[in-house]
Scaffold this active site. Structure first.
Site, short mmCIF file in Angstrom:
data_model
loop_
_atom_site.label_atom_id
_atom_site.label_comp_id
_atom_site.label_asym_id
_atom_site.label_seq_id
_atom_site.Cartn_x
_atom_site.Cartn_y
_atom_site.Cartn_z
N ARG A 87 0.78 -1.27 0.10
CA ARG A 87 0.13 0.21 0.08
C ARG A 87 0.74 1.21 -0.02
NH1 ARG A 87 -3.26 -2.09 4.99
NH2 ARG A 87 -2.09 -3.85 4.97
N GLU A 147 7.23 2.00 -6.79
CA GLU A 147 7.35 1.54 -5.18
C GLU A 147 7.69 2.81 -4.19
OE1 GLU A 147 7.00 -0.40 -3.08
OE2 GLU A 147 8.42 -1.98 -2.64
N ASP A 148 7.41 2.53 -2.91
CA ASP A 148 7.67 3.67 -2.01
C ASP A 148 9.31 3.57 -1.70
OD1 ASP A 148 7.68 1.12 -0.73
OD2 ASP A 148 6.31 1.92 0.98
N ASP A 206 14.82 -1.29 -0.03
CA ASP A 206 15.35 -1.55 1.27
C ASP A 206 16.14 -2.50 0.81
OD1 ASP A 206 15.82 -1.12 3.97
OD2 ASP A 206 14.52 -2.81 4.29
N LYS A 235 17.32 2.89 -0.07
CA LYS A 235 18.21 2.79 1.09
C LYS A 235 19.47 2.05 0.84
CE LYS A 235 14.86 2.70 4.74
NZ LYS A 235 14.49 1.77 5.83
N PHE A 243 14.43 4.15 9.76
CA PHE A 243 13.04 3.65 9.27
C PHE A 243 12.30 5.04 9.21
CE2 PHE A 243 9.05 1.86 9.91
CZ PHE A 243 8.97 0.75 9.20
N VAL A 244 11.54 4.98 8.26
CA VAL A 244 10.86 6.13 7.61
C VAL A 244 9.33 6.13 7.63
CG1 VAL A 244 12.84 7.59 6.62
CG2 VAL A 244 11.34 6.18 5.44
N ASP A 268 4.15 3.57 6.04
CA ASP A 268 3.73 3.48 7.26
C ASP A 268 4.61 2.58 8.60
OD1 ASP A 268 3.63 0.79 6.00
OD2 ASP A 268 2.62 -0.04 8.03
N ARG A 310 0.70 7.00 7.37
CA ARG A 310 0.69 6.91 6.05
C ARG A 310 0.11 8.36 5.49
NH1 ARG A 310 1.36 1.66 3.92
NH2 ARG A 310 0.41 0.09 4.87
P1 IMP Z 1 12.64 -4.69 0.63
O1 IMP Z 1 12.01 -5.91 -0.18
O2 IMP Z 1 13.44 -4.91 1.66
O3 IMP Z 1 13.41 -3.77 -0.59
O4 IMP Z 1 11.56 -3.83 1.28
C1 IMP Z 1 10.84 -2.95 0.27
C2 IMP Z 1 9.56 -2.58 1.65
O5 IMP Z 1 9.73 -2.58 2.63
C3 IMP Z 1 8.85 -1.30 0.89
O6 IMP Z 1 8.00 -1.36 0.04
C4 IMP Z 1 8.41 -0.89 2.32
O7 IMP Z 1 6.87 -1.11 2.30
C5 IMP Z 1 9.10 -1.51 3.31
N1 IMP Z 1 10.07 -0.65 4.00
C6 IMP Z 1 11.34 -0.58 3.83
N2 IMP Z 1 11.84 0.40 4.51
C7 IMP Z 1 10.92 0.82 5.30
C8 IMP Z 1 10.64 1.98 6.20
O8 IMP Z 1 11.91 2.76 6.50
N3 IMP Z 1 9.48 2.41 6.68
C9 IMP Z 1 8.34 1.66 6.29
N4 IMP Z 1 8.45 0.65 5.29
C10 IMP Z 1 9.60 0.38 4.83
MG MG Z 2 5.94 -1.86 0.52
#
Ligand code: IMP
Ligand code: MG
Length: 179
Positions: free
Chosen positions: A45, A101-102, A105, A133, A154-155, A161, A167
Site C-alpha cells: 500500500r 514503489e515507495d 530497502d 536505502k 526507518f521512515v 507506514d 501514512r
Molecule cells: P525490501 O524488499 O527490503 O526492499 O522492502 C521494501 C518494502 O519494505 C517497501 O515497500 C516498504 O513497504 C518496506 N519498507 C522498507 N523500509 C521501510 C521504512 O523505512 N519504513 C516503512 N516501510 C519500509
Molecule cells: Mg511496501
C-alpha cells in the site's frame, strides 16, 4: 501489540517531494514519449500517495493498476520471502510498464515483482522508487528512477507506514523511539 513510544522527525518536506516529482515526471515523459500503452503499476500500500502525485504530474496517457506483495507485517525488519497477495487486474503483455514503489530497502520485493512481471513479456518494464536505502541492499537491484537516497533509518509518511500508522503525513519523517 503495545507500541513503543516514538516521535517523527521530518526528513524530506512535502515541498521537496513535489519538486522532485516534477523532475522525475519530465524524465519519465522523455523515456515514454509518444506511448499510448503505458500502464503505471503501484505496489500497495506504501506507494498510493506517490503514484497519485506522479501520474497527475506526468503528461502522458496512462492506465493505473495495483499489485500487492507481502511486506514487513508490523515490525521494522524486512522478510526475504516475497509473496503476491493481490495480482494485477490487467494484462501487461506488449505494454509499456512503470512499476512504482515507495522504498527499495533490501531489494527483495522489487526484484521479485520485476522478475514475475517480466515473464509476462511487457514491451518495456521500468521502475521508480521514491526512496532508496542503498546501505541496506541484499540483492543486486537498482530502480531506473529514484526520488531520494536516504540513510538506514526507518521512515514514515507520504503513504509509508509504521505498523499501518502515519501514512497520512504529507512529508517523509524518521521514526525516533523515545523509550
Ligand atoms: P525490501 O524488499 O527490503 O526492499 O522492502 C521494501 C518494502 O519494505 C517497501 O515497500 C516498504 O513497504 C518496506 N519498507 C522498507 N523500509 C521501510 C521504512 O523505512 N519504513 C516503512 N516501510 C519500509
Ligand atoms: Mg511496501
Amino acid at each position: 501489540m503495545p507500541q513503543r513510544p516514538y516521535v517523527i522527525d521530518q526528513m524530506i518536506s512535502a515541498k521537496a517531494i513535489a519538486a522532485r516529482i516534477e523532475e522525475l515526471a519530465r524524465e519519465i515523459e522523455a523515456e515514454f514519449e509518444g506511448t499510448d500503452k503505458l500502464v503505471v503499476i503501484g505496489l500497495l500500500r506504501g506507494s498510493f500517495v506517490f503514484i497519485a502525485d506522479l501520474v497527475r504530474e506526468m503528461q502522458l496517457p496512462v492506465e493505473v493498476d495495483f499489485i500487492e506483495a507481502s511486506s514487513y507485517g508490523d515490525g521494522t525488519v524486512s522478510s526475504k520471502e516475497v509473496r503476491i497477495l493481490k495480482d494485477l487486474r490487467g494484462e501487461i503483455q506488449g505494454r509499456d510498464v512503470l512499476v512504482v514503489e515507495d522504498i527499495v530497502d533490501t531489494g527483495f520485493t522489487l526484484h521479485h515483482v520485476i522478475h514475475m512481471l517480466s515473464a509476462r513479456k511487457p514491451a518495456r518494464l521500468k521502475t521508480i522508487a521514491l526512496l532508496d536505502k542503498p546501505l541496506r541492499r541484499e540483492v543486486n537491484f537498482k530502480a531506473d528512477w529514484i526520488g531520494f537516497e536516504i540513510p538506514d533509518e526507518f521512515v514514515v509518511g507520504y503513504g509509508i507506514d509504521f505498523a499501518q500508522r502515519n501514512r497520512d503525513l504529507p512529508f517523509i519523517g524518521k521514526v525516533r523511539f523515545t523509550d
